[in-house]
Write a protein that holds these residues in place. Structure first.
Motif, short mmCIF file in Angstrom:
data_model
loop_
_atom_site.label_atom_id
_atom_site.label_comp_id
_atom_site.label_asym_id
_atom_site.label_seq_id
_atom_site.Cartn_x
_atom_site.Cartn_y
_atom_site.Cartn_z
N ALA A 155 0.83 -1.21 0.00
CA ALA A 155 0.00 0.00 0.00
C ALA A 155 0.86 1.26 0.00
N MET A 156 1.96 1.23 0.78
CA MET A 156 2.85 2.39 0.81
C MET A 156 3.54 2.59 -0.54
N ASP A 157 3.99 1.49 -1.15
CA ASP A 157 4.65 1.60 -2.45
C ASP A 157 3.70 2.13 -3.51
N LEU A 158 2.47 1.65 -3.49
CA LEU A 158 1.50 2.14 -4.47
C LEU A 158 1.19 3.61 -4.25
N GLY A 159 1.16 4.04 -2.98
CA GLY A 159 0.94 5.46 -2.70
C GLY A 159 2.07 6.32 -3.23
N LEU A 160 3.30 5.86 -3.04
CA LEU A 160 4.44 6.61 -3.58
C LEU A 160 4.42 6.62 -5.10
N ALA A 161 4.06 5.46 -5.70
CA ALA A 161 3.99 5.40 -7.17
C ALA A 161 2.93 6.36 -7.70
N LYS A 162 1.81 6.49 -6.99
CA LYS A 162 0.76 7.42 -7.42
C LYS A 162 1.25 8.86 -7.40
N GLU A 163 2.06 9.20 -6.37
CA GLU A 163 2.58 10.56 -6.28
C GLU A 163 3.59 10.85 -7.39
N LYS A 164 4.37 9.85 -7.78
CA LYS A 164 5.40 10.04 -8.80
C LYS A 164 4.88 9.83 -10.22
N LEU A 165 3.60 9.47 -10.35
CA LEU A 165 3.09 9.13 -11.67
C LEU A 165 3.20 10.30 -12.64
N GLN A 166 2.94 11.54 -12.17
CA GLN A 166 3.01 12.71 -13.03
C GLN A 166 4.43 13.24 -13.17
N GLU A 167 5.20 13.23 -12.05
CA GLU A 167 6.53 13.82 -12.08
C GLU A 167 7.56 12.89 -12.74
N ASP A 168 7.55 11.59 -12.40
CA ASP A 168 8.57 10.66 -12.91
C ASP A 168 7.87 9.34 -13.27
N PRO A 169 7.30 9.26 -14.47
CA PRO A 169 6.56 8.06 -14.85
C PRO A 169 7.41 6.79 -14.84
N GLU A 170 8.69 6.89 -15.20
CA GLU A 170 9.54 5.70 -15.23
C GLU A 170 9.75 5.15 -13.82
N ALA A 171 10.01 6.05 -12.86
CA ALA A 171 10.17 5.59 -11.47
C ALA A 171 8.87 5.00 -10.96
N ALA A 172 7.75 5.62 -11.33
CA ALA A 172 6.46 5.07 -10.91
C ALA A 172 6.24 3.69 -11.50
N GLN A 173 6.67 3.51 -12.77
CA GLN A 173 6.53 2.20 -13.41
C GLN A 173 7.34 1.14 -12.69
N ARG A 174 8.58 1.51 -12.30
CA ARG A 174 9.40 0.55 -11.56
C ARG A 174 8.76 0.18 -10.22
N MET A 175 8.20 1.18 -9.56
CA MET A 175 7.56 0.92 -8.27
C MET A 175 6.32 0.04 -8.43
N VAL A 176 5.59 0.26 -9.51
CA VAL A 176 4.41 -0.59 -9.76
C VAL A 176 4.85 -2.02 -10.05
N ASP A 177 5.95 -2.19 -10.82
CA ASP A 177 6.46 -3.53 -11.09
C ASP A 177 6.87 -4.24 -9.79
N GLU A 178 7.57 -3.48 -8.91
CA GLU A 178 7.96 -4.07 -7.63
C GLU A 178 6.73 -4.44 -6.80
N ALA A 179 5.73 -3.55 -6.84
CA ALA A 179 4.50 -3.85 -6.10
C ALA A 179 3.81 -5.09 -6.65
N HIS A 180 3.87 -5.27 -7.96
CA HIS A 180 3.28 -6.46 -8.57
C HIS A 180 3.97 -7.73 -8.07
N GLY A 181 5.30 -7.65 -7.97
CA GLY A 181 6.02 -8.80 -7.42
C GLY A 181 5.65 -9.08 -5.98
N GLU A 182 5.47 -7.99 -5.20
CA GLU A 182 5.06 -8.16 -3.80
C GLU A 182 3.67 -8.79 -3.71
N VAL A 183 2.79 -8.42 -4.61
CA VAL A 183 1.44 -9.02 -4.63
C VAL A 183 1.53 -10.51 -4.86
#
Length: 453
Positions: free
Chosen positions: A279-307
């Motif tokens: 939940a924390m990672d997804l929240g951070l990814a949501k905040e970075k979605l507009q500013e740094d889409p690539e970092a947000a994508q990496r965080m979403v991928d990591e969150a997918h692995g955690e799921v």
């Protein structure tokens, strides 16, 4: 689960190796018996039984007759209750005597159960207690048996030792009795005495045979006393069963509480922690979605692995509670699934025409699962086998491996805990694991009935 594989290499006291405390006897048991301490204690028990049984019989018959005769008045109830209470006290003394002389440890019978306090409640409890009436029955029945065993014991014992020592005292007959020895036969014209060396020797040998046989005769007689004390002065089978069921209920409650704590700990330390981090990672990814889409994508991928990891942990936890394959397809498929996760090849054979009750099926599954975990971790085996079959009203499980052996049901060990769980449902666990292997663990469970869907 704690394990016992690889244990049991120490030598016990009865191993017969140097340093063993086991006593070695040069004489066989038949020749030792006449002078063993056990024989003299049993002899003392039989000799004491006659005067004691006379007192018990007199007390029981007198007091119960008095109480029964006074039942036409109110005095009969307290007198009869007092008589039965005295018989209970006599039973306690007889258990002590049997423990001291017969080495028979009989448990205390069930205590009086009073719903309220007071003399009337106490008298009612005494009169309704089966222990009281069994103690009375013991006091009455023990007299005829005590007379019989006393007469047999004294006569056989005196005959054996008298004939055995005949060479030492046969001179008494010619010196003081006016005859040559023990008269074996006699009529008006002819008499036969045991007076020459050959006859005296044969007499002593016959006495030796009686002397050797006497302890075993006494032992057979005291077996009846053991049965009387155990059957009439100990707890009833119903009371013993109640105590056993109460103990089993405690084991079940403790096991369920331990399982609940384990599930809570696994959820808290495993899946729950991962979901919080997710939940924390997804929240951070949501905040970075507009500013740094690539970092947000990496965080979403990591969150997918955690799921995926969290889902795997939840599946493993659910399998530990009650696997779906067991519910859907039964023991054969469930045990095959467990065997496939074992580190050694496992051959599974399940021969069941129908499924047992769900509770028994679950216990059988987890029993085999824990035993195969032992095989994987500690047996150093290269092969294992699992067999399941039904014999009349029992479900039989057997796990075999060709490992190093040495498994034992030691107090506080994993196998001991497993044995307690099986005992809670009237099951049995037998471990045969000599040093060097193979190990054979057999579990027996009750067949509670057909599996109903």
């Amino acid at each position: 689960m704690a394990t016992e594989y690889g244990q049991g290499y120490g030598l016990d006291s009865g191993s017969g190796f140097p340093g063993s405390t086991e006593r070695r006897h040069r004489l066989p048991a038949a020749l030792r018996a006449p002078v063993e301490g056990r024989t003299w204690r049993e002899l003392g028990y039989v000799l004491l039984s006659l005067p004691i049984s006379v007192l018990l019989f007199t007390y029981a018959v007198t007091m119960v007759s008095l109480g029964a005769g006074l039942l036409v008045t109110f005095l009969g109830i307290p007198v009869l209750a007092g008589a039965l209470a005295g018989c209970r006290g006599i039973g306690a003394l007889e258990r002590v005597r049997a423990r001291a002389l017969l080495d028979l440890d009989v448990a205390e019978p069930e205590p009086l159960r009073m719903k309220r306090q007071g003399a009337m409640a106490w008298m009612g409890a005494v009169l309704k207690s089966g222990t009281s009436w069994r103690a009375l029955l013991y006091s009455v029945l023990h007299l005829p048996w005590a007379v019989f065993s006393f007469v047999v014991t004294v006569n056989v014992w005196a005959l054996g030792w008298g004939l055995l020592t005949y060479p030492l005292w046969f001179w008494v007959f010619p010196a003081y009795a006016g005859q040559d020895g023990i008269q074996l036969y006699g009529d008006e014209t002819h008499r036969i005495y045991l007076d020459n060396p050959f006859e005296i020797t044969v007499t002593a040998l016959v006495g030796l045979l009686f002397t050797i046989a006497t302890p075993w005769i006494v032992r057979a007689l005291t077996m009846v006393d053991r049965l009387l004390v155990h059957g009439l002065l100990g707890p009833s089978r119903l009371a013993s069963r109640v105590v056993e069921l109460e103990s089993d209920r405690g084991v079940v409650v403790d096991t369920a509480a331990a399982d609940l704590r384990r599930i809570e700990r696994d959820l808290h330390d495993g899946a729950q922690a991962r979901l919080v981090a997710l939940a924390m990672d997804l929240g951070l990814a949501k905040e970075k979605l507009q500013e740094d889409p690539e970092a947000a994508q990496r965080m979403v991928d990591e969150a997918h692995g955690e799921v995926k990891t969290a889902l795997q942990e939840l599946r493993d936890l659910a399998r530990g509670i009650h696997p779906a394959v067991l519910t859907d397809r039964g023991l054969d498929a469930a045990l095959s699934s467990v065997a496939s996760r074992c580190t050694v090849p496992v051959q599974v054979e399940v021969d069941l025409a129908q499924r047992p009750a769900p509770a028994i099926e679950g216990i059988a599954y987890f029993t085999v699962s824990e035993l195969l975990q032992n095989v994987s971790k500690h047996s150093r085996a290269t092969w294992a086998g699992v067999e399941v079959w039904r014999t009349e009203n029992r479900l039989m499980l057997q796990v075999v491996d060709n490992g190093v052996g040495g498994a034992e049901v030691a107090p506080g060990s994993g196998l001991a805990g497993l044995a307690e769980r099986l005992d809670a449902v009237d099951g049995i666990l037998v471990v045969d694991s000599p040093e060097g292997g193979p190990t054979r663990v057999t579990a027996e469970l009750p067949w509670r009935g057909e599996h109903v869907r």
